[in-house]
Design a protein around this motif. Structure first.
Motif, PDB file in Angstrom:
ATOM      1  N   ALA A 238      33.174  20.750  13.279  1.00  0.00           N
ATOM      2  CA  ALA A 238      32.322  20.353  14.398  1.00  0.00           C
ATOM      3  C   ALA A 238      30.868  20.216  13.962  1.00  0.00           C
ATOM      4  N   GLU A 239      30.389  21.133  13.167  1.00  0.00           N
ATOM      5  CA  GLU A 239      29.017  21.038  12.660  1.00  0.00           C
ATOM      6  C   GLU A 239      28.849  19.799  11.788  1.00  0.00           C
ATOM      7  N   GLY A 240      29.858  19.496  10.991  1.00  0.00           N
ATOM      8  CA  GLY A 240      29.807  18.291  10.169  1.00  0.00           C
ATOM      9  C   GLY A 240      29.807  17.028  11.006  1.00  0.00           C
ATOM     10  N   TYR A 241      30.608  17.022  12.074  1.00  0.00           N
ATOM     11  CA  TYR A 241      30.620  15.869  12.978  1.00  0.00           C
ATOM     12  C   TYR A 241      29.230  15.608  13.540  1.00  0.00           C
ATOM     13  N   LEU A 242      28.563  16.676  13.964  1.00  0.00           N
ATOM     14  CA  LEU A 242      27.217  16.514  14.509  1.00  0.00           C
ATOM     15  C   LEU A 242      26.265  15.936  13.478  1.00  0.00           C
ATOM     16  N   ARG A 243      26.365  16.410  12.251  1.00  0.00           N
ATOM     17  CA  ARG A 243      25.490  15.888  11.197  1.00  0.00           C
ATOM     18  C   ARG A 243      25.741  14.406  10.952  1.00  0.00           C
ATOM     19  N   GLU A 244      26.977  13.965  11.166  1.00  0.00           N
ATOM     20  CA  GLU A 244      27.326  12.570  10.949  1.00  0.00           C
ATOM     21  C   GLU A 244      27.153  11.719  12.206  1.00  0.00           C
ATOM     22  N   GLY A 245      26.612  12.298  13.262  1.00  0.00           N
ATOM     23  CA  GLY A 245      26.338  11.547  14.480  1.00  0.00           C
ATOM     24  C   GLY A 245      27.523  11.396  15.406  1.00  0.00           C
ATOM     25  N   LYS A 246      28.603  12.140  15.166  1.00  0.00           N
ATOM     26  CA  LYS A 246      29.776  12.061  16.024  1.00  0.00           C
ATOM     27  C   LYS A 246      29.627  13.088  17.136  1.00  0.00           C
ATOM     28  N   ARG A 247      29.828  12.683  18.382  1.00  0.00           N
ATOM     29  CA  ARG A 247      29.550  13.539  19.533  1.00  0.00           C
ATOM     30  C   ARG A 247      30.807  14.079  20.209  1.00  0.00           C
ATOM     31  N   PHE A 248      31.985  13.612  19.809  1.00  0.00           N
ATOM     32  CA  PHE A 248      33.204  14.026  20.484  1.00  0.00           C
ATOM     33  C   PHE A 248      34.269  14.398  19.457  1.00  0.00           C
ATOM     34  N   MET A 249      35.030  15.446  19.758  1.00  0.00           N
ATOM     35  CA  MET A 249      36.120  15.865  18.896  1.00  0.00           C
ATOM     36  C   MET A 249      37.305  16.268  19.768  1.00  0.00           C
ATOM     37  N   THR A 250      38.480  15.773  19.419  1.00  0.00           N
ATOM     38  CA  THR A 250      39.695  16.086  20.171  1.00  0.00           C
ATOM     39  C   THR A 250      40.668  16.816  19.267  1.00  0.00           C
TER      40      THR A 250
END
Length: 290
Positions: A238-250
């Motif tokens: 989740a932290e990596g997603y935020l760094r990559e600009g991704k706002r949603f995770m399922t």
């Protein structure tokens, strides 16, 4: 009349072709803005009025305006200067060096809208002349020459995100394998390694939301070990997603029918992620299908 202070933000995105307007618009949409692309500036007040009426004054709005709007483009400054929208407007101008814009346009294999019968560079030079005055009036100028997509989305999020909108939104959903794996899942976990409460007569009618069923599932060998290992993995991703600009995770958690084990484990994963500060919600796709 409503107080303009109570109205949502109005962001106008413009700039050079190939500088990242579409990327900025997508990020603003993820941040909760109502986004209108390639809008004639003469319609700016009408669009804001319609959003006010249909979604409320607090709904933030973003519009993307560029040279594709033709002669309408000249009215943008006038519309913003009038302040007739009743909202605080922020003008964002995206630009990049000519050689970078040329490479991006060539990679996209699209002609420049002002190129005509000339070279791509000719179109860019014409565009710079058209936009020169608007650039000088911009509230925020972002040079994307050395920015990748993720870095640009981060700049937009820093400028227009709120503590709520820049948080990753996590959905954890239970499902039954016999009904198929959710096609939108970023991660899939299989709970069929745990004993099935279906075979215990007193637990069979219940679901993973019931205390007795949840206690049974969580007490099984391997359940705690799975949670202790899997939840930190999700937190790191989740932290990596935020760094990559991704706002949603399922995250999808499955068992045979989506009634007992997957539901109980989904609720526990949501509880643990919530305790760690994540914006997380539970969903039970197949609960009630049996």
């Amino acid at each position: 009349m409503t107080d303009p202070q109570e109205h949502g933000e109005l962001v106008v995105v413009t700039g050079m072709t190939g500088a990242g307007r579409s990327t900025a618009a997508k990020e603003l949409e993820d941040l909760g803005y109502y986004v209108v692309d390639n809008m004639p500036p003469s319609l700016l007040r009408d669009v804001v009025r319609l959003v006010d009426e249909s979604r409320g004054f607090e709904q933030p709005v973003a519009v993307v305006v560029d040279v594709r709007s033709g002669s309408f483009f000249e009215s943008l400054q006038a519309n913003l200067a009038l302040g007739a929208t009743g909202r605080h407007a922020t003008l964002v101008f995206l630009e990049a060096a000519d050689d970078v814009l040329v490479r991006r346009q060539e990679a996209a294999r699209r002609p420049h809208p002002l190129q005509g019968s000339g070279q791509l560079l000719d179109g860019l030079q014409r565009e710079r002349k058209v936009l020169a005055e608007l650039r000088s009036d911009a509230d925020l100028v972002i040079d994307t020459s050395s920015l990748n997509v993720h870095q640009l989305t981060e700049r937009i999020a820093d400028a227009f995100g709120t503590p709520d909108t820049v948080r990753l939104k996590v959905t954890v959903t239970s499902f039954g394998f016999k009904y198929g794996i959710p096609v939108d899942a970023d991660f899939v976990a299989d709970m069929r390694f745990l004993p099935n409460p279906h075979w215990i007569p007193e637990l069979r009618p219940g679901t993973g939301r019931d205390v007795e069923v949840a206690d049974y599932v969580l007490a099984q060998a391997g359940a705690a070990e799975f949670l202790d290992g899997y939840v930190p993995v999700l937190e790191g991703v989740a932290e990596g997603y935020l760094r990559e600009g991704k706002r949603f995770m399922t995250v999808a958690i499955g068992c045979t029918g989506g009634k007992h084990r997957s539901v109980a484990m989904t609720e526990e994963v949501v509880r643990r992620l919530g305790a760690s500060g994540f914006d997380v919600r539970a969903s039970h796709r197949d609960l009630g299908r049996e």
